[in-house]
Design a protein around this motif. Structure first.
Motif, short mmCIF file in Angstrom:
data_model
loop_
_atom_site.label_atom_id
_atom_site.label_comp_id
_atom_site.label_asym_id
_atom_site.label_seq_id
_atom_site.Cartn_x
_atom_site.Cartn_y
_atom_site.Cartn_z
N UNK A 204 -2.41 -70.25 16.96
CA UNK A 204 -1.15 -70.95 16.70
C UNK A 204 -0.21 -70.09 15.85
N UNK A 205 -0.77 -69.27 14.98
CA UNK A 205 0.06 -68.33 14.25
C UNK A 205 0.73 -67.34 15.17
N UNK A 206 -0.01 -66.89 16.19
CA UNK A 206 0.56 -65.94 17.16
C UNK A 206 1.64 -66.61 17.99
N UNK A 207 1.44 -67.87 18.36
CA UNK A 207 2.46 -68.58 19.13
C UNK A 207 3.75 -68.71 18.34
N UNK A 208 3.62 -69.09 17.08
CA UNK A 208 4.81 -69.24 16.23
C UNK A 208 5.60 -67.94 16.14
N UNK A 209 4.89 -66.84 15.92
CA UNK A 209 5.55 -65.54 15.80
C UNK A 209 6.17 -65.12 17.13
N UNK A 210 5.46 -65.34 18.23
CA UNK A 210 5.96 -64.87 19.53
C UNK A 210 7.15 -65.71 19.99
N UNK A 211 7.11 -66.99 19.72
CA UNK A 211 8.24 -67.83 20.11
C UNK A 211 9.50 -67.41 19.37
N UNK A 212 9.31 -66.93 18.16
CA UNK A 212 10.47 -66.54 17.35
C UNK A 212 11.00 -65.17 17.75
N UNK A 213 10.10 -64.24 18.10
CA UNK A 213 10.55 -62.85 18.28
C UNK A 213 10.41 -62.29 19.69
N UNK A 214 9.51 -62.86 20.52
CA UNK A 214 9.21 -62.20 21.77
C UNK A 214 9.55 -62.92 23.04
N UNK A 215 9.48 -64.25 23.05
CA UNK A 215 9.60 -64.99 24.29
C UNK A 215 10.93 -64.77 24.99
N UNK A 216 12.00 -64.77 24.24
CA UNK A 216 13.32 -64.63 24.86
C UNK A 216 13.50 -63.33 25.62
N UNK A 217 12.80 -62.27 25.18
CA UNK A 217 12.93 -60.96 25.82
C UNK A 217 11.81 -60.66 26.80
N UNK A 226 4.93 -49.10 25.80
CA UNK A 226 5.07 -48.66 24.41
C UNK A 226 5.47 -49.81 23.50
N UNK A 227 6.27 -50.75 24.00
CA UNK A 227 6.76 -51.84 23.17
C UNK A 227 5.66 -52.83 22.81
N UNK A 228 4.63 -52.91 23.66
CA UNK A 228 3.54 -53.86 23.41
C UNK A 228 4.13 -55.24 23.15
N UNK A 229 4.99 -55.70 24.08
CA UNK A 229 5.77 -56.91 23.86
C UNK A 229 5.25 -58.13 24.59
N UNK A 230 4.03 -58.07 25.13
CA UNK A 230 3.45 -59.26 25.75
C UNK A 230 2.92 -60.19 24.66
N UNK A 231 2.59 -61.40 25.04
CA UNK A 231 2.20 -62.41 24.06
C UNK A 231 0.81 -62.17 23.46
N UNK A 232 -0.05 -61.54 24.22
CA UNK A 232 -1.48 -61.38 23.84
C UNK A 232 -2.15 -62.75 23.64
N UNK A 233 -1.71 -63.72 24.39
CA UNK A 233 -2.35 -65.03 24.34
C UNK A 233 -3.62 -65.10 25.18
N UNK A 234 -3.86 -64.12 26.04
CA UNK A 234 -4.94 -64.25 27.02
C UNK A 234 -6.32 -64.53 26.42
N UNK A 235 -6.73 -63.89 25.30
CA UNK A 235 -8.03 -64.27 24.74
C UNK A 235 -8.08 -65.73 24.31
N UNK A 236 -6.97 -66.22 23.79
CA UNK A 236 -6.93 -67.61 23.33
C UNK A 236 -6.90 -68.59 24.49
N UNK A 237 -6.27 -68.22 25.58
CA UNK A 237 -6.33 -69.05 26.77
C UNK A 237 -7.73 -69.06 27.36
N UNK A 238 -8.39 -67.91 27.32
CA UNK A 238 -9.74 -67.83 27.86
C UNK A 238 -10.70 -68.74 27.09
N UNK A 239 -10.62 -68.72 25.77
CA UNK A 239 -11.52 -69.54 24.95
C UNK A 239 -10.95 -70.94 24.68
#
Length: 458
Positions: A204-217, A226-239
């Motif tokens: 949930x900490x990652x979601x909060x940060x990504x919604x603020x800085x990454x989702x729009x782009x 190089x930007x490494x701009x994906x959400x990296x939610x996949x481990x959390x979706x898996x578990x």
């Protein structure tokens, strides 16, 4: 006192958890249960990275339950036997759990149902917990599943989602039911050094940060290595520390091209699950065979080892394979490229690559992993099964400055773009100074071999 058991599986969260909500609504007390299933270990699926992440998830889940007056009961053994023991100890009337979509999960579910019914207890299986739209919800007129993503997505996007539930305020657990000690993982030489932390709190900490800085782009940056701009939610979706339903709902409320592209990726996840639910053999066998005579561990041992260790001589491929080992994760664009390289350029059996990914990926998932590998091998649902991704042209497109390559291949740290992607073209002395291998194969040779094998050229 009326008691229910909630069997946690791939849904290790408290927020938006339909089985937990139903159990709390139906009973005076609830036993939150997780079973370390020995059958999962026997399949080889319990790899070190996922075991470590799982430990974190269980510790965080236990902590969240304790904050609400409860605790997590953890047992080890045969899942059906352990659930039945807990039901007896708690004198529970019913068990609630999330639906699974692999053959392993559905067979296990039926075994549990039979055992509980024989004991006069009931099993309630809840759907749309680990997926947004369950398999079988949308189907084409002529089949039991969609084999092409675009028409699937059109229907998927029209399905009304169930409500997203909040986090329970209190969970009462019977004192007489005991379990094993729960603790976060302590590290191991077998675990990737930069493995991310598991658990709903981290998610949930990652979601909060990504919604603020990454989702729009997301639409513009998701392929930028190089930007490494994906959400990296996949481990959390898996578990299951994140709810797909909640994510889709929140992204749609956010709106915009980035959110739309993000939702589309969640639809891909559901797409693969509906394929695997309808064709469970696709976890091991070609979904659409091309009658390939793949090179094997015996016939391609050196090439396979170079690929696994990041020493193929193709910098982007090597960077991605090293990231996999170091983090237990790999950028999605890099997954496509490394899979294409092994299966098509080296013409190695896709199952060898899929097994290597499953060993290291913390988000290693049968549906996504196996079916994405089949997609890139041209034996799955890809409508262009003979396409081959060129690792050099792709590197120049998605890592134009070579930043991603230099991050993971320090031997090339002093080489500027674009030659960082083609170090074999460096002048003689500069090339000789690098402790970096020559390419294991000429790309043109690999392409010719693949086309010949598929009967596309003489």
């Amino acid at each position: 006192m009326h008691v229910s058991v909630v069997l946690f599986t791939s849904d290790l969260r408290l927020t938006d958890h339909p089985p937990l909500r139903a159990a709390l609504d139906a009973a005076d007390a609830v036993v939150p249960l997780f079973v370390r299933d020995r059958a999962v270990e026997a399949t080889g699926f319990a790899a070190p990275n996922r075991n470590a992440f799982l430990d974190d998830c269980l510790a965080d889940l236990d902590s969240g339950l304790r904050e609400r007056g409860g605790r997590l009961v953890v047992r080890s053994g045969d899942l059906v036997a352990e659930v039945c023991r807990v039901v007896t100890e708690a004198d529970a009337d019913e068990v609630h759990m999330s639906a699974g979509h692999t053959r392993f999960a559905t067979v296990r579910e039926e075994r549990l149902r039979s055992a509980l019914e024989a004991a006069g207890r009931r099993l309630f299986v809840h759907d749309a917990v680990t997926v947004a739209v369950p398999p079988g919800t949308v189907t084409p007129a002529s089949s039991d599943h969609f084999a092409v993503f675009t028409p699937y997505y059109r229907q998927w996007a029209q399905v009304p989602l169930r409500p997203a539930f909040g986090t329970p305020r209190r969970v009462s657990v019977p004192e007489e039911v005991g379990g094993e000690k729960v603790s976060a993982h302590g590290g191991s030489s077998e675990v990737s050094p930069a493995l991310p932390p598991g658990g709903e709190s981290a998610a949930r900490g990652r979601v909060t940060a990504y919604w603020r800085r990454g989702l729009g782009a997301y639409e513009d940056t998701r392929d930028d290595l190089a930007a490494d701009a994906t959400s990296r939610f996949s481990p959390h979706l898996h578990f299951g520390t994140l709810s797909p339903v909640e994510l889709v709902r929140r992204a749609r409320r956010h709106g915009g091209p980035g959110a739309e592209a993000f939702v589309r990726q969640l639809a891909w996840r559901d797409f693969h699950r509906q394929v695997l639910a309808a064709r469970p053999d696709a976890a091991r066998a070609d979904y659409r065979t091309k009658h390939d005579r793949w090179r094997t561990e015996r016939t391609a041992a050196e090439d396979i080892e170079a690929w696994r260790t990041g020493r193929t001589g193709y910098p982007l491929i090597d960077a991605a394979m090293r990231q996999l080992r170091h983090e237990g994760w790999m950028h999605n664009r890099a997954r496509l490229l490394t899979a294409s390289f092994l299966a098509k350029t080296l013409y190695v059996d896709w199952r060898i690559g899929a097994a290597h990914f499953l060993h290291w990926l913390v988000d290693g998932d049968v549906a996504n992993n196996q079916l994405n590998w089949q997609w890139m091998a041209g034996t799955g649902t890809d409508t262009r099964p003979n396409r081959v991704l060129n690792p050099v042209t792709q590197a120049k497109k998605y890592d134009p400055e070579g930043t991603y390559v230099r991050r993971w291949v320090p031997e090339l740290a002093g080489v500027d773009a674009p030659l960082v992607h083609e170090p074999w073209k460096l002048p003689g002395l500069d090339r000789a100074a690098l402790d970096y291998p020559d390419p294991v194969i000429e790309l043109s040779d690999g392409l010719d071999r693949f086309r010949h094998a598929r009967g596309k050229q003489p």
